[in-house]
Each structure stands twice: as C-alpha cells, then as structure tokens.
Design a protein around this motif. Structure first.
Motif, PDB file in Angstrom:
ATOM      1  N   GLU A 194      -2.673  -5.928  -7.672  1.00  0.00           N
ATOM      2  CA  GLU A 194      -2.945  -4.878  -6.419  1.00  0.00           C
ATOM      3  C   GLU A 194      -1.467  -3.973  -6.369  1.00  0.00           C
ATOM      4  O   GLU A 194      -0.512  -4.733  -6.233  1.00  0.00           O
ATOM      5  N   LEU A 195      -1.670  -2.726  -6.298  1.00  0.00           N
ATOM      6  CA  LEU A 195      -0.553  -1.760  -5.991  1.00  0.00           C
ATOM      7  C   LEU A 195      -0.389  -1.509  -4.551  1.00  0.00           C
ATOM      8  O   LEU A 195      -1.363  -1.264  -3.948  1.00  0.00           O
ATOM      9  N   VAL A 196       0.819  -1.765  -4.051  1.00  0.00           N
ATOM     10  CA  VAL A 196       1.164  -1.674  -2.423  1.00  0.00           C
ATOM     11  C   VAL A 196       2.377  -0.372  -2.618  1.00  0.00           C
ATOM     12  O   VAL A 196       3.340  -0.798  -3.262  1.00  0.00           O
ATOM     13  N   PHE A 197       2.151   0.540  -2.129  1.00  0.00           N
ATOM     14  CA  PHE A 197       3.356   1.538  -1.988  1.00  0.00           C
ATOM     15  C   PHE A 197       3.419   2.411  -0.598  1.00  0.00           C
ATOM     16  O   PHE A 197       2.223   2.463   0.097  1.00  0.00           O
ATOM     17  N   PRO A 198       4.455   2.969  -0.395  1.00  0.00           N
ATOM     18  CA  PRO A 198       4.639   3.757   0.904  1.00  0.00           C
ATOM     19  C   PRO A 198       4.147   5.288   0.517  1.00  0.00           C
ATOM     20  O   PRO A 198       3.947   5.609  -0.684  1.00  0.00           O
ATOM     21  N   ALA A 199       3.262   5.592   1.564  1.00  0.00           N
ATOM     22  CA  ALA A 199       2.957   7.044   1.369  1.00  0.00           C
ATOM     23  C   ALA A 199       2.696   7.650   2.824  1.00  0.00           C
ATOM     24  O   ALA A 199       3.210   6.881   3.841  1.00  0.00           O
ATOM     25  N   ARG A 207       2.958  14.050  10.897  1.00  0.00           N
ATOM     26  CA  ARG A 207       3.091  13.241   9.511  1.00  0.00           C
ATOM     27  C   ARG A 207       3.075  11.721  10.141  1.00  0.00           C
ATOM     28  O   ARG A 207       3.522  11.231  11.126  1.00  0.00           O
ATOM     29  N   VAL A 208       2.201  10.901   9.406  1.00  0.00           N
ATOM     30  CA  VAL A 208       1.856   9.594   9.682  1.00  0.00           C
ATOM     31  C   VAL A 208       2.406   8.841   8.611  1.00  0.00           C
ATOM     32  O   VAL A 208       1.717   9.029   7.492  1.00  0.00           O
ATOM     33  N   ASP A 209       3.346   8.013   8.570  1.00  0.00           N
ATOM     34  CA  ASP A 209       3.702   7.122   7.337  1.00  0.00           C
ATOM     35  C   ASP A 209       3.011   5.880   7.470  1.00  0.00           C
ATOM     36  O   ASP A 209       2.908   5.303   8.479  1.00  0.00           O
ATOM     37  N   VAL A 210       2.497   5.579   6.365  1.00  0.00           N
ATOM     38  CA  VAL A 210       1.754   4.206   6.242  1.00  0.00           C
ATOM     39  C   VAL A 210       2.104   3.520   4.878  1.00  0.00           C
ATOM     40  O   VAL A 210       2.742   4.118   3.902  1.00  0.00           O
ATOM     41  N   THR A 211       1.429   2.321   4.662  1.00  0.00           N
ATOM     42  CA  THR A 211       1.576   1.510   3.642  1.00  0.00           C
ATOM     43  C   THR A 211       0.296   1.476   3.010  1.00  0.00           C
ATOM     44  O   THR A 211      -0.823   1.013   3.544  1.00  0.00           O
ATOM     45  N   ALA A 212       0.045   1.767   1.688  1.00  0.00           N
ATOM     46  CA  ALA A 212      -1.139   1.950   1.078  1.00  0.00           C
ATOM     47  C   ALA A 212      -1.272   0.912   0.199  1.00  0.00           C
ATOM     48  O   ALA A 212      -0.449   0.157  -0.678  1.00  0.00           O
TER      49      ALA A 212
END
Length: 254
Positions: A194-199, A207-212
């Motif tokens: 599973e890939l986890v990355f900031p976006a 702008r809303v920063d999240v972890t995807a």
C-alpha cells in the motif's frame, strides 16, 4: 466511459472493497484463536486455582525438621529452588517426606535438623509443602488468572478497534466521504505494498494538505495530473485514492 458517482450516502458493501473481507476475516480469525487459547488457559487456571484454594482451606501449618538438603550451585540460586527431606508430626502420626521444594536462598539457612514450616493437607498428609514457597506460588497463580483475563480483554479490544478502523477507513470514505481531485507530489512510485504519500486538494480556493492511501498496482482515476480520492469523514486529513478497478466494481463508470 464517464464517471457517474451517486450522491451520499452511496450504496457500498464491504464485499465490494478489494481485500477488505480478507482483512476482516483475518481479524475474526485472530479473535477465534484468542477465544480458544483463552478458554483453554482459563480452564487450566481455574482447575489449578480450585485445587489450590481447597488445599489452603484444609491445610494446617506444622513444624518439620530438615533431614537432607540439596541446593543448586551458589551462582545459580537466585530465583531457583532447592529440594529437601523432612520429618514432621500430624496428630499422633510421625511422617517423613522427600523432594520438598524450597526457595534456594531461604534454603541456605536450613541445615540438617533445622526447623521448617510445612503446610499439610490432613486428607493427604504424605505430601506437605514448604509454607513460604507455597503461599508465594499461590499468589502468582492468582495473579496469572487476573493477567489472563486482562490480556483477553486487551486482545478483544484490539480486535474491536481494528474492525472499527477497517470499517471507518474502508467503507466510510466510499459511502459518505467527500470526493476531491487530489494533487500528488509527483509521479507515484511502483510498489507491491500500500502506498502512503502526502498530497493536497483545494476546497473553495483553500489548500488542504492530506495523507493519501493508494492500493498497489492499480491505476488511479485521473483528471490530468490529479487523482480522484475520497476523504475519510472521521479523519479529514486522510484520503483514499479511488482506482479504476474500484470505480468499476462500485459501478461509478457509465
């Protein structure tokens, strides 16, 4: 094909989420193993405690006299036990027993002829126990049962928490989550896990920063460089990337 996503709440079942049933099944399997192991251990501890309780309810303490003593080497005595033989009197009968266990450190003071406290069950006078060690072991067994029950509670709580987390992170975003076009930091690497990355995404020009999170080996639904994602309602800083296979399974394509 065009996206045709139904409004919330969307009809999504756990079986439509790839891999979700496998994870839930594994969690349930762990729960069943815990129940079986806990049941076996609880039955064994219950029998042990019952026997110990009956022994201490009937036991009387008498004074015995050491006849022989065997202790482990001095460097190995911490936490170890020694074995001794003793003679003692119960009622009008004189008895002798061998192979009795005593804490090795305490046994250093029990030379031949020394007095020693013994617990004797009047219904089984041939098998006494050294009093101090017997009482200490009884406390450890009782503590072990409490520790087992606490461990089972913690285990079931962990299973419940994992199931709750799986439902909240797997189903809730697809059923009730807000869908957004996500901007990744760049080209996503190919991986087997599973890939986890900031976006980030924009909502009303903010702008809303999240972890995807994205499933490995799946092509995400794209709009140019942006990726379709569902916001986890209970964790708005987490989003789930929607891949094309999932969108087809959910019939979001027309």
């Amino acid at each position: 094909m065009q996206l045709a996503i139904p409004p919330t709440p969307r009809a999504v079942s756990l079986g439509q989420v790839p891999g979700a049933l496998g994870r839930v099944g594994a969690t349930v399997g762990i729960a069943l193993v815990l129940v079986a192991a806990g049941s076996f251990a609880g039955r064994w501890l219950g029998q042990r405690l019952s026997a110990e309780r009956e022994f201490f309810e009937r036991a009387i303490e008498v004074t015995g006299f050491v006849t022989t003593m065997e202790l482990p080497p001095v460097v190995e005595r911490e936490g170890a036990v020694g074995k001794f033989s003793a003679v003692y009197v119960v009622g009008r009968g004189r008895h002798a027993a061998s192979g009795l266990e005593v804490d090795a450190i305490a046994g250093e003071e029990l030379a031949r002829g020394a007095k020693v406290g013994l617990l004797v069950d009047p219904e089984n006078v041939e098998h006494p126990r050294e009093a101090q060690l017997a009482r200490r072991r009884a406390g450890i067994v009782g503590f072990g049962q409490g520790g087992l029950m606490l461990g089972l509670l913690v285990g079931f709580a962990a299973v419940f928490w994992e199931l709750r987390r799986a439902f909240r992170r797997e189903l809730e975003p697809l059923r009730n989550g807000m869908l957004v076009w996500l901007t990744p930091p760049g080209e996503l690497p190919k991986t087997r896990t599973e890939l986890v990355f900031p976006a980030h995404y924009f909502r009303e020009d903010v702008r809303v920063d999240v972890t995807a999170r994205a499933r490995p080996g799946r092509a995400p639904v794209r709009n140019g460089e942006k990726l379709l994602a569902a916001v986890v309602p209970s964790q708005p800083t987490w989003v789930r990337v929607i891949d094309e296979d999932l969108a087809r399974t959910l019939r979001w394509y027309r």
